[in-house]
Design a protein around this motif. Structure first.
Motif, short mmCIF file in Angstrom:
data_model
loop_
_atom_site.label_atom_id
_atom_site.label_comp_id
_atom_site.label_asym_id
_atom_site.label_seq_id
_atom_site.Cartn_x
_atom_site.Cartn_y
_atom_site.Cartn_z
N ASP A 36 1.09 -1.19 0.10
CA ASP A 36 -0.12 -0.23 -0.34
C ASP A 36 0.37 1.50 0.22
O ASP A 36 0.60 2.30 0.84
N PRO A 39 1.03 5.23 -4.39
CA PRO A 39 0.02 5.08 -5.39
C PRO A 39 0.80 5.81 -6.54
O PRO A 39 -0.23 5.74 -7.79
N GLY A 92 -4.64 -6.98 -1.24
CA GLY A 92 -4.11 -5.57 -0.08
C GLY A 92 -5.50 -4.95 -0.03
O GLY A 92 -5.31 -3.12 -0.07
N LEU A 94 -8.57 -3.94 -2.07
CA LEU A 94 -8.83 -2.94 -3.50
C LEU A 94 -9.55 -3.52 -3.76
O LEU A 94 -10.83 -2.65 -4.42
N ARG A 147 -6.74 5.35 -6.18
CA ARG A 147 -5.74 4.97 -4.67
C ARG A 147 -4.62 6.87 -4.58
O ARG A 147 -4.68 7.15 -3.68
#
Length: 192
Positions: A36, A39, A92, A94, A147
């Protein structure tokens, strides 16, 4: 007729180099997704991943650099790259699990079938297959750019686009399975 020396270096083409580069981009993309982090870098690497798929195909056709290695390598790099990225997006947190499973299970089944049937080349990409790949690449890019704090509004549409791509992937995968089974049946028929 090509010479044996020309056949020996069939793999040494610009499109094949781009395909290998595309596959190598998966490593930092997955690392950034799993940690993470970065981005902006992730988004631009994913964009490069998607664009390189179009670029290598364009160069191969435009400059007559289509090779047997490229015909095998390009779809493998695409599929493995998209599967790895989708799995990392799931891990992750997401994207929903069903998207990752739809992509992973379909590609795993296709890969196992391809090797089990001992085909010499994967099925040729269909128009729907190309549309599916473009939709999935767009969805992946939108999620990745979403992100970035200033572009957060892209994230949710990216999920929906990726979901549509995953559903299309199931349909395209079923079609490719039928094509592989049909090809294997033809190849196993006795001559004459």
């Amino acid at each position: 007729m090509t010479s044996p020396a020309a056949d020996k270096h069939d793999w040494a083409t610009i499109p094949n180099a781009i395909t290998v580069l595309r596959f190598l981009l998966v490593v930092p993309i997955c690392y950034y997704l799993l940690t993470d982090s970065a981005p902006v870098a992730t988004a631009f690497l994913l964009l490069a991943f998607g664009l390189s798929d179009w670029i290598d195909g364009f160069i191969a056709r435009k400059f007559n650099q289509v090779s047997h290695v490229g015909v095998l390598l390009d779809p493998i790099a695409d599929r493995l790259g998209i599967v790895a990225i989708a799995v990392c997006l799931v891990f992750g947190g997401l994207v929903p699990l069903w998207i990752g499973l739809a992509i992973f299970v379909t590609d795993l089944f296709l890969l196992c079938t391809y090797f089990a049937l001992r085909l010499s080349a994967p099925p040729e990409s269909s128009k729907l297959g190309k549309i599916r790949t473009a939709i999935m690449m767009l969805g992946l890019a939108a999620v990745a750019f979403g992100r970035i704090e200033e572009l957060f509004w892209l994230f949710t549409p990216g999920l929906y686009i990726l979901g549509i791509g995953a559903i299309l992937h199931l349909f395209v995968g079923a079609r490719y399975l039928r094509l592989m089974a049909h090809t294997a049946k033809i190849l196993r028929q006795p001559a004459g």
